[in-house]
Design a protein around this motif. Structure first.
Motif, PDB file in Angstrom:
ATOM      1  N   ASP A   1      -3.235   5.534  -0.492  1.00 21.75           N
ATOM      2  CA  ASP A   1      -3.994   6.124   0.607  1.00 21.75           C
ATOM      3  C   ASP A   1      -3.537   7.552   0.856  1.00 21.75           C
TER       4      ASP A   1
ATOM      5  N   SER B   1      -3.387   8.978   3.976  1.00 22.75           N
ATOM      6  CA  SER B   1      -2.689   9.131   5.250  1.00 22.75           C
ATOM      7  C   SER B   1      -2.187   7.771   5.716  1.00 22.75           C
TER       8      SER B   1
ATOM      9  N   GLU C   1      -2.474   6.571   8.739  1.00 26.17           N
ATOM     10  CA  GLU C   1      -3.502   5.950   9.570  1.00 26.17           C
ATOM     11  C   GLU C   1      -4.505   5.190   8.710  1.00 26.17           C
ATOM     12  N   GLU C   2      -4.872   5.770   7.569  1.00 27.18           N
ATOM     13  CA  GLU C   2      -5.803   5.116   6.651  1.00 27.18           C
ATOM     14  C   GLU C   2      -5.214   3.809   6.108  1.00 27.18           C
TER      15      GLU C   2
ATOM     16  N   SER D   1      -5.040   1.144   8.949  1.00 29.58           N
ATOM     17  CA  SER D   1      -6.332   0.660   9.425  1.00 29.58           C
ATOM     18  C   SER D   1      -7.000  -0.284   8.434  1.00 29.58           C
ATOM     19  N   HIS D   2      -6.491  -0.354   7.213  1.00 29.24           N
ATOM     20  CA  HIS D   2      -7.082  -1.234   6.209  1.00 29.24           C
ATOM     21  C   HIS D   2      -6.839  -2.686   6.590  1.00 29.24           C
TER      22      HIS D   2
ATOM     23  N   VAL E   1       1.252   5.391   0.681  1.00 32.28           N
ATOM     24  CA  VAL E   1       0.693   6.594   1.305  1.00 32.28           C
ATOM     25  C   VAL E   1       1.302   7.785   0.584  1.00 32.28           C
TER      26      VAL E   1
ATOM     27  N   ARG F   1       0.863  -1.173   0.000  1.00 30.45           N
ATOM     28  CA  ARG F   1       0.000   0.000   0.000  1.00 30.45           C
ATOM     29  C   ARG F   1       0.900   1.223   0.000  1.00 30.45           C
TER      30      ARG F   1
END
Length: 159
Positions: A144, A146, A148-149, A152-153, A122, A120
């Motif tokens: 993403d 952020s 945090e996003e 959290s996935h 960011v 992923r």
């Protein structure tokens, strides 16, 4: 008279410590400008969210170009070869990314697929996100806004 006290500096200076025009001489940080930009990638492992998943966060430098691409790829390979299930490439501090950075992400993606892992990205900055979207990275791996996003996935669980 030559200013020999500064590394990589041999410019002729005037009587008052300046150059021939009388301007002050500013020392260069290094004689090789790319040494300053080729920072090592810092990686940090977050604690496991559950027993089946472990995220690894790889923080990218401010500039990603041909000078630091190989080091970044090697560092991402080391993280992918560890027991982390998801590599989160954190480009929050990245302000410049050229095709070398895109190639580094694609190379890491190939390694991740061969290891059964996911990546992923960011990328909150608009210019970096735009480069990744134009090159088609957004179709190959999620981007993403952020950290945090991205952390959290939850990947879908196999039934």
């Amino acid at each position: 008279m030559y200013n020999r006290g500064l590394p990589g500096f041999g410019r002729q200076v005037g009587r008052h410590g300046g150059d021939r025009r009388g301007l002050p001489v500013r020392p260069r940080a290094t004689s090789q400008p790319w040494v300053r930009r080729a920072k090592l990638m810092h990686t940090a492992f977050s604690p496991p969210a559950d027993s089946n998943e472990r995220n690894a966060v790889a923080a990218m430098p401010a500039e990603i170009d041909i000078h630091n691409r190989d080091g970044l790829v090697r560092s991402m390979f080391e993280v992918l070869d560890s027991n982390a299930g998801v590599l989160v490439v954190d480009m929050s501090e990245t302000v410049f990314c050229d095709s070398s950075g895109v190639h580094a992400l694609l190379t890491a993606r190939r390694r991740a697929i061969s290891r059964g892992k996911t990546i992923r990205v960011v990328a909150p900055r608009r210019n970096v996100r735009r480069v990744l979207e134009i090159c088609g990275i957004a179709r190959l791996m999620p981007i993403d806004g952020s950290l945090e996003e991205a952390l959290s996935h939850r990947p879908p669980t196999a039934v």
